[in-house]
Design an enzyme around this catalytic site. Structure first.
Site: not given
Ligand SMILES: Cc1cc2nc3c(=O)[nH]c(=O)nc-3n(C[C@H](O)[C@H](O)[C@H](O)COP(=O)(O)OP(=O)(O)OC[C@H]3O[C@@H](n4cnc5c(N)ncnc54)[C@H](O)[C@@H]3O)c2cc1C
Length: 394
Positions: A130, A132, A134, A137, A139, A164, A344, A368
């Site tokens: 899946f 999505l 970038e 992009a 959260s 991904i 421990g 997610e």
């Molecule tokens: C092990 C793993 C597997 C993954 N697998 C997939 C996959 O298969 N496909 C896919 O598309 N993606 C995948 N992802 C990506 C995942 O969906 C993103 O890491 C997630 O959406 C967060 O985006 P980011 O890492 O860019 O963090 P950012 O968007 O930069 O966010 C960083 C932090 O900001 C904080 N935050 C976010 N929004 C807010 C807000 N509105 N207010 C205050 N604080 C906020 C949260 O603490 C967040 O952790 C995976 C991630 C991991 C760690």
């Protein structure tokens, strides 16, 4: 008092209880909790094993395509993830990604797309992904920039995706790209992309603290026939959110599985470790830890299976699933941390069960929808319910 299992709760039907018991017995016999040298190989092997044993039939919907039922049974996928996570994080991952990677096809695919992919997802011969997120992009998924330009009877993909899961081993990727009908979430379309397509490249393999195949992908003039478009043009964001919605409660269930395993291990250690002329579990400080671990797990499980049960009754569960995901993942982190403390020094030895759980749980609070995102979803839900009820009072 006779031991009562959460499986006795009224959220479940007899078939769910049988499923959890059968899977537990199967996993004890067939799943090995240690990672092999070659992670890709082990992951593919787990997908095949889960497929051959019939468990992946639960990860898809549509009896005509090899599923057990026409819609995905949320309680079943939650019980499966909880059980697999108790045995092995990688087995849970393999199951979850088959569901998440093919979920959009179950929900929005044409008959031809469903026939071509779902039976082989279900028997474990195709590995799903899946795509999505970038680099800019995560959260804020609606900010994605990867673009798909219409060109005759095809779309031309340019851009990148990162984090991904199954990147590098997947046989197909559900990719979300900007088709530009409107800015933001209304200008995105979903596609099924096979890695043999010219212009598809695994740009980087990413190693995470809980190892599983993961990659950054680049698309350079990657030509996708229109028949591989998934759902209607400009409906891609809806496709992504609906898919994530099906599986959100199951992330909570996986966290429960990790937490239950940590509590079992902590009980075993606390009742056998001798110190100060007593056993660790004789100390009230230890008992307080064990009491909060057990209570936290039950509270998280009640929220998780409430969300799953409601969804199976056909209800919208945006708020309930967010509460479950947030509570279960945060609680599991605390439970596992307490288990490390009880162990421990043994709790921090690399690649032992407790240390592995400590690493396995961490990403669940991020992917997610990070905890903060779940908080916003819950707040938005209760605020709008409050405003509606105030408005109707006049
Ligand atoms: C092990 C793993 C597997 C993954 N697998 C997939 C996959 O298969 N496909 C896919 O598309 N993606 C995948 N992802 C990506 C995942 O969906 C993103 O890491 C997630 O959406 C967060 O985006 P980011 O890492 O860019 O963090 P950012 O968007 O930069 O966010 C960083 C932090 O900001 C904080 N935050 C976010 N929004 C807010 C807000 N509105 N207010 C205050 N604080 C906020 C949260 O603490 C967040 O952790 C995976 C991630 C991991 C760690």
């Amino acid at each position: 008092m006779a031991e009562r299992s959460h499986l006795d709760w009224p959220f479940f039907e007899e078939r769910h209880r049988a499923l959890a018991r059968d899977l537990d017995a199967w996993a004890a016999k067939n799943i090995h909790p240690r990672y092999e040298e070659d992670l890709d190989q082990e992951c593919r092997q787990l997908v095949r094993q889960l497929g051959e044993a019939g468990w992946l039939k639960y990860a898809i919907g549509g009896k005509a395509y090899g599923a057990l039922s026409d819609t995905i049974d949320t309680r079943a996928i939650c019980l499966i993830r909880e059980t697999l996570a108790r045995h092995s994080g990688l087995a849970d991952f393999a199951f979850a990604m088959q569901g998440l990677g093919s979920g959009a096809i179950t929900l929005f695919g044409t008959d031809a797309q469903k026939s071509s992919y779902l039976p082989r997802v279900s028997d474990g011969s195709l590995v799903a992904a899946f795509a999505l997120s970038e680099p800019d992009a995560g959260s804020d998924a609606a900010a994605l920039r990867c673009e798909a330009r219409r060109d005759g009877d095809a779309y031309v993909l340019n851009g990148e995706k990162t984090w991904i899961s199954n990147g590098g081993i997947a046989d197909f990727y559900v990719v979300f790209a900007r088709t530009g009908e409107e800015p933001g979430p209304r200008g995105i379309t979903a596609f099924i992309v096979e890695p043999a397509t010219e212009g598809f490249e695994i740009a980087e393999r990413i190693e995470a603290i809980a190892p599983h195949p993961m990659a950054r992908i680049e698309f350079r003039n990657c030509r996708i026939p229109s028949s591989q478009r998934l759902g209607e043009p400009a409906q891609g964001f809806k496709v992504a959110m609906a898919t994530l919605d099906v599986f959100r409660s199951s992330v909570a269930a996986a966290a429960l599985g990790f937490a239950r395993r940590a509590l079992d291990e902590a009980l075993r250690r606390a009742t056998s470790r001798k110190m100060f002329g007593q056993t660790l579990s004789d100390f009230q400080l230890t008992q307080a830890k064990l009491a909060s671990m057990a209570t936290g797990i039950d509270a998280a499980a009640l929220l998780t299976y409430r969300a799953a049960w409601l969804r199976d009754q056909g209800c919208r569960v945006t708020v309930e699933a967010a509460m479950a995901k947030m509570t279960a993942t945060e609680t599991a982190q605390q439970v596992i941390d307490a288990a490390v403390q009880i162990f421990g020094a043994l709790g921090v030895v690399s690649d032992q069960t407790i240390e592995r759980l400590y690493r396995e749980i961490r990403p669940l609070r991020i992917y997610e929808g990070a905890t903060e995102v779940q908080q916003l979803i819950i707040a938005r839900g209760i605020l709008s319910a409050f405003q509606e009820s105030e408005g109707s009072r006049g």
